[in-house]
Write an enzyme that holds these catalytic residues in place. Structure first.
Site, PDB file in Angstrom:
ATOM      1  N   GLY A  50      28.603  -2.532 -14.086  1.00  0.00           N
ATOM      2  CA  GLY A  50      27.945  -3.485 -14.967  1.00  0.00           C
ATOM      3  C   GLY A  50      28.242  -4.908 -14.534  1.00  0.00           C
ATOM      4  N   ASN A  51      27.664  -5.854 -15.268  1.00  0.00           N
ATOM      5  CA  ASN A  51      27.862  -7.270 -14.971  1.00  0.00           C
ATOM      6  C   ASN A  51      29.337  -7.647 -15.061  1.00  0.00           C
ATOM      7  OD1 ASN A  51      25.158  -7.848 -14.599  1.00  0.00           O
ATOM      8  ND2 ASN A  51      24.823  -8.464 -16.714  1.00  0.00           N
TER       9      ASN A  51
ATOM     10  N   ALA B  94      31.333  -7.702 -18.589  1.00  0.00           N
ATOM     11  CA  ALA B  94      30.519  -6.873 -19.495  1.00  0.00           C
ATOM     12  C   ALA B  94      31.374  -5.916 -20.321  1.00  0.00           C
ATOM     13  CB  ALA B  94      29.495  -6.079 -18.688  1.00  0.00           C
ATOM     14  N   GLY B  95      32.685  -5.950 -20.128  1.00  0.00           N
ATOM     15  CA  GLY B  95      33.571  -5.074 -20.881  1.00  0.00           C
ATOM     16  C   GLY B  95      33.977  -3.817 -20.142  1.00  0.00           C
TER      17      GLY B  95
ATOM     18  N   GLN C   2      33.391 -10.330   1.028  1.00  0.00           N
ATOM     19  CA  GLN C   2      32.652  -9.125   0.656  1.00  0.00           C
ATOM     20  C   GLN C   2      33.112  -7.919   1.458  1.00  0.00           C
ATOM     21  OE1 GLN C   2      30.659  -9.517  -2.089  1.00  0.00           O
ATOM     22  NE2 GLN C   2      31.043  -7.333  -2.035  1.00  0.00           N
TER      23      GLN C   2
ATOM     24  N   ASP D 112      37.289   0.903 -12.324  1.00  0.00           N
ATOM     25  CA  ASP D 112      36.635  -0.280 -12.871  1.00  0.00           C
ATOM     26  C   ASP D 112      35.909  -0.951 -11.702  1.00  0.00           C
ATOM     27  OD1 ASP D 112      35.928  -2.666 -14.127  1.00  0.00           O
ATOM     28  OD2 ASP D 112      37.954  -3.491 -14.035  1.00  0.00           O
ATOM     29  N   ARG D 113      34.643  -0.640 -11.569  1.00  0.00           N
ATOM     30  CA  ARG D 113      33.783  -1.006 -10.449  1.00  0.00           C
ATOM     31  C   ARG D 113      34.153  -0.127  -9.266  1.00  0.00           C
ATOM     32  NH1 ARG D 113      30.062  -4.399 -10.854  1.00  0.00           N
ATOM     33  NH2 ARG D 113      31.128  -6.064 -11.908  1.00  0.00           N
TER      34      ARG D 113
ATOM     35  N   ASP E 170      29.130  -2.094  -4.658  1.00  0.00           N
ATOM     36  CA  ASP E 170      29.572  -3.291  -3.946  1.00  0.00           C
ATOM     37  C   ASP E 170      28.414  -4.050  -3.295  1.00  0.00           C
ATOM     38  OD1 ASP E 170      32.209  -4.624  -2.894  1.00  0.00           O
ATOM     39  OD2 ASP E 170      30.863  -4.480  -1.158  1.00  0.00           O
TER      40      ASP E 170
END
Length: 176
Positions: free
Chosen positions: A46-47, A50-51, A93, A121-122, A127
């Site tokens: 998510g963004n 965004a939690g 990156q 978390d991500r 990516d």
């Protein structure tokens, strides 16, 4: 392990998704009923802000899963990137891709060796969104982006796909 014994974990995930949908749009790709092992890899996407981290920690506590947080604090390029994006976007990156790849490998290893579940978390799977955005912004050249995409493909080709993907769709104006 029978499908019936896997059902409670999937039910908990779906109930959590329904609860989250009351405040944010959340979509999920849940394939856990098709898996035969007890450990799962769940990725949160998510963004920014965004939690995801909050949800990952709460879900980790609820399910007894280990949580891998995104490597933002230890990022050696972040400050340099904000000072000079055109110089540091690609190195940052590639560093992030590598960190997310290593985290995913470590998570996969834990699942395979112990059967315990993992939440990231991500992840390495999303990516490319940041690299693409940097290309559109002009901070990563087309040549640099193609180099990144070739490296990404080589890395992803060696990974198992996650069992569950949760995406928290929050308007950028709502994220803080």
């Amino acid at each position: 392990i029978s499908r019936a014994s896997q059902f409670p974990t999937c039910l908990l995930l779906l109930l959590l998704i329904i609860k989250m949908q009351q405040s944010h749009r959340v979509t999920a790709n849940v394939s856990c009923l098709d898996q035969s092992s007890s450990g799962r890899i769940i990725i949160m996407e998510g963004n920014i802000s965004a939690g995801k981290s909050t949800l990952a920690k709460k879900l980790g506590e609820l399910l007894g899963y280990r949580v891998f947080m995104e490597p933002t604090v230890t990022n050696p390029f972040l400050e340099k990137f904000y000072a000079d994006p055109s110089t540091w976007a690609l190195p940052m990156q590639i560093w992030l891709l590598r960190q997310r790849f290593k985290a995913y490998i470590a998570a996969s290893k834990i699942v395979l060796e112990t059967g315990h579940g993992i939440i990231l978390d991500r992840s390495v799977w999303s990516d490319w969104v940041f690299a693409s955005n940097s290309r559109q912004d002009g901070t990563i050249t087309e040549e640099g982006y193609q180099l990144y995409m070739r490296l990404r493909k080589r890395l992803l080709d060696s990974l198992p796909i996650p069992h569950v993907t949760l995406y928290s769709e929050v308007d950028p104006q709502t994220c803080y």
